[in-house]
Design a protein around this motif. Structure first.
Motif, PDB file in Angstrom:
ATOM      1  N   LYS A   2       0.771  -1.266  -0.044  1.00 42.47           N
ATOM      2  CA  LYS A   2       0.044  -0.070   0.017  1.00 42.47           C
ATOM      3  C   LYS A   2       0.914   1.300   0.015  1.00 42.47           C
ATOM      4  O   LYS A   2       0.461   2.526  -0.162  1.00 42.47           O
ATOM      5  CB  LYS A   2      -0.930   0.021   1.216  1.00 42.47           C
ATOM      6  CG  LYS A   2      -0.441  -0.013   2.543  1.00 42.47           C
ATOM      7  CD  LYS A   2      -1.491  -0.021   3.502  1.00 42.47           C
ATOM      8  CE  LYS A   2      -0.981   0.039   4.872  1.00 42.47           C
ATOM      9  NZ  LYS A   2      -1.821   0.018   5.911  1.00 42.47           N
ATOM     10  N   SER A 102      -9.412  -6.768  -2.224  1.00 43.63           N
ATOM     11  CA  SER A 102      -9.099  -8.029  -1.759  1.00 43.63           C
ATOM     12  C   SER A 102      -9.886  -9.073  -2.673  1.00 43.63           C
ATOM     13  O   SER A 102     -10.931  -8.789  -3.320  1.00 43.63           O
ATOM     14  CB  SER A 102      -9.317  -8.323  -0.467  1.00 43.63           C
ATOM     15  OG  SER A 102     -10.618  -8.059  -0.033  1.00 43.63           O
ATOM     16  N   SER A 145      -7.399  -2.686   5.961  1.00 42.38           N
ATOM     17  CA  SER A 145      -6.779  -3.885   5.182  1.00 42.38           C
ATOM     18  C   SER A 145      -7.188  -4.142   3.986  1.00 42.38           C
ATOM     19  O   SER A 145      -8.273  -3.924   3.515  1.00 42.38           O
ATOM     20  CB  SER A 145      -7.102  -5.075   6.211  1.00 42.38           C
ATOM     21  OG  SER A 145      -6.699  -6.223   5.615  1.00 42.38           O
ATOM     22  N   VAL A 146      -6.180  -4.643   3.187  1.00 45.16           N
ATOM     23  CA  VAL A 146      -6.430  -5.080   1.817  1.00 45.16           C
ATOM     24  C   VAL A 146      -6.028  -6.400   1.748  1.00 45.16           C
ATOM     25  O   VAL A 146      -5.914  -7.221   0.584  1.00 45.16           O
ATOM     26  CB  VAL A 146      -5.718  -4.251   0.894  1.00 45.16           C
ATOM     27  CG1 VAL A 146      -6.169  -2.926   0.620  1.00 45.16           C
ATOM     28  CG2 VAL A 146      -4.205  -4.263   1.084  1.00 45.16           C
ATOM     29  N   SER A 147      -5.931  -7.188   2.668  1.00 43.28           N
ATOM     30  CA  SER A 147      -5.607  -8.792   2.815  1.00 43.28           C
ATOM     31  C   SER A 147      -6.653  -9.550   2.098  1.00 43.28           C
ATOM     32  O   SER A 147      -7.728  -9.277   2.538  1.00 43.28           O
ATOM     33  CB  SER A 147      -5.159  -9.119   4.068  1.00 43.28           C
ATOM     34  OG  SER A 147      -5.029 -10.624   4.237  1.00 43.28           O
ATOM     35  N   ASP A 185      -0.950  -6.475   4.869  1.00 44.49           N
ATOM     36  CA  ASP A 185      -1.268  -6.525   3.535  1.00 44.49           C
ATOM     37  C   ASP A 185      -1.207  -7.965   2.720  1.00 44.49           C
ATOM     38  O   ASP A 185      -2.083  -7.941   1.954  1.00 44.49           O
ATOM     39  CB  ASP A 185      -0.601  -5.386   2.614  1.00 44.49           C
ATOM     40  CG  ASP A 185      -0.831  -4.123   3.293  1.00 44.49           C
ATOM     41  OD1 ASP A 185      -1.828  -3.816   4.028  1.00 44.49           O
ATOM     42  OD2 ASP A 185      -0.007  -2.957   2.878  1.00 44.49           O
ATOM     43  N   ASN A 200       4.260  -5.780   7.042  1.00 45.00           N
ATOM     44  CA  ASN A 200       4.974  -4.611   6.746  1.00 45.00           C
ATOM     45  C   ASN A 200       5.999  -4.180   7.816  1.00 45.00           C
ATOM     46  O   ASN A 200       6.621  -3.008   7.516  1.00 45.00           O
ATOM     47  CB  ASN A 200       3.936  -3.192   6.538  1.00 45.00           C
ATOM     48  CG  ASN A 200       3.038  -3.364   5.461  1.00 45.00           C
ATOM     49  OD1 ASN A 200       3.410  -4.318   4.285  1.00 45.00           O
ATOM     50  ND2 ASN A 200       1.894  -2.738   4.955  1.00 45.00           N
ATOM     51  N   SER A 225       4.603  -7.438   1.538  1.00 52.87           N
ATOM     52  CA  SER A 225       3.251  -7.373   1.052  1.00 52.87           C
ATOM     53  C   SER A 225       2.870  -8.602   0.123  1.00 52.87           C
ATOM     54  O   SER A 225       1.604  -9.134  -0.022  1.00 52.87           O
ATOM     55  CB  SER A 225       2.929  -6.142   0.220  1.00 52.87           C
ATOM     56  OG  SER A 225       2.973  -4.904   1.130  1.00 52.87           O
TER      57      SER A 225
END
Length: 367
Positions: A2, A102, A145-147, A185, A200, A225
């Motif tokens: 990110k 995601s 969060s973008v997991s 991430d 991270n 990431s």
């Protein structure tokens, strides 16, 4: 990812790729991928000719998944969409209230999708009925969060703002959480009772999948990431420090490292003893899984943050140059390219004529 390109909406995929069976139509050779031009594309995987396209209301950075005869994908327009796999016609949509970058996960009649970014600095994961999109449960976590989630052994594993969570797959209740030193991430991979995830804080962690207890950690020189891939007792993961690492899955001991000329946010794929990964140096690399020796490299004209997927003869990768590439798996030469109207962060998923799916999944290994 990110901090490099997309501060809130960057794509993260599940760990690597695997081949699975699903009750999907046969006789179709298709590859599905999203683009920043707000569209999801279905493309003939052998010829590169467009079969259909679906227009969302905002970018499609989410990687699609396939299940129950549907293409399932999220969008920055805050919706989860399910589309007919043969025509692209919308079957249902679910308003999540969060910008989804995601990848969804499908298993046993349930779609797990969400996270992304919301206005109140909260991330949400939803469990949805695959037939009609009815919500079964939702899980909220502080921070963005973008997991992407992984489902294994009755649990959903998902990265949070500084956490790895394990949730009960049926109820959404939290089983445990593991705290790292910075944002997660990376998307978790679960193999042989161990959850592997990057952070991270520059580390890759191996965590007991049942209890959340740390088994080991491996420090890199940059944010992790990239989502880890596990194959034949080895964990493969990239780092912003420009290296691809191979680690012993039980101990975390480094077996080898491979240096690229740019940060690695792409998640590696292992197929037939070869590791494929993209880099921000504009290249897709093919590397021997045992030795770390380079077999070939393929140039695009911009950064690669999409993760590759490999079939028996071709490996596919998207680039920020707005193109999806099909590359000969042995020679590293281009077979075809498909032009979209926007950068490709989404990672492709394949459906072959036998009804087999090659997509992001738990193991990260492809036969």
């Amino acid at each position: 990812m990110k901090k490099i390109i997309l501060p809130l909406f960057s794509l993260l995929v599940l760990a690597g790729c695997s081949k699975t069976k699903d009750p999907t139509p046969k006789g179709i050779d298709a590859i599905f991928v999203g683009s920043s031009d707000n569209k999801l594309y279905a493309i003939n995987s052998k010829t590169g000719v467009k079969m259909w396209e679906f227009a969302a209301k905002n970018t499609v950075h989410s990687s699609p998944t396939l299940g129950n005869g549907l293409v399932i994908v999220g969008s920055s327009d805050e919706n989860v969409y399910t589309l007919d796999i043969q025509t692209g016609a919308k079957v249902w949509e679910f308003a999540s209230g969060t910008r989804i970058s995601s990848a969804p996960f499908y298993t046993d009649g349930t779609v797990y999708a969400g996270m992304g970014s919301a206005s109140n600095f909260t991330s949400k994961l939803f469990a949805l009925n695959v037939v009609n999109g009815t919500k079964k449960w939702e899980f909220s976590a502080d921070g963005l969060s973008v997991s992407s989630c992984t489902v294994a052994n009755g649990k959903v594993y998902i990265g949070g703002f500084t956490n790895l969570y394990a949730l009960d797959a049926k109820s959404g209740e939290k089983a445990w959480e593991f705290v790292t030193g910075a944002g997660v991430d990376s998307s978790p991979t679960v193999v042989d009772g161990v959850a592997y995830v990057g952070s991270n804080d520059y580390n890759l962690y191996a965590v007991d999948a049942l209890t959340g207890a740390k088994k080991w950690q491996f420090s890199t020189g940059g944010e992790v990431s990239s989502s880890p891939t596990v194959a034949n007792g080895t964990v493969f993961v990239g780092s912003v420090d420009r290296k691809l690492y191979a680690l012993d899955a039980k101990t975390g001991t480094k077996q080898w490292e491979f240096k690229t000329d740019g940060p690695i946010l792409s998640s590696p794929v292992v197929s037939n003893g070869i590791v494929y990964t993209g880099s921000n140096d504009y290249k897709l690399y093919a590397v021997d899984a045992k030795t770390g020796a380079k077999k070939w490299e393929f140039w695009t004209t911009s950064h690669i943050q999409s993760s590759p997927v490999a079939s028996d003869s071709l490996v596919y990768i998207g680039s920020l140059d707005k193109k999806l590439y099909a590359i000969d798996i042995q020679k590293g030469t281009k077979k075809w390219e498909f032009q979209t109207g926007g950068s490709i962060y989404s990672s492709p998923v394949i459906l072959n004529s036998k009804g087999e799916i090659y997509s992001s999944s738990v193991s990260g290994a492809q036969p």
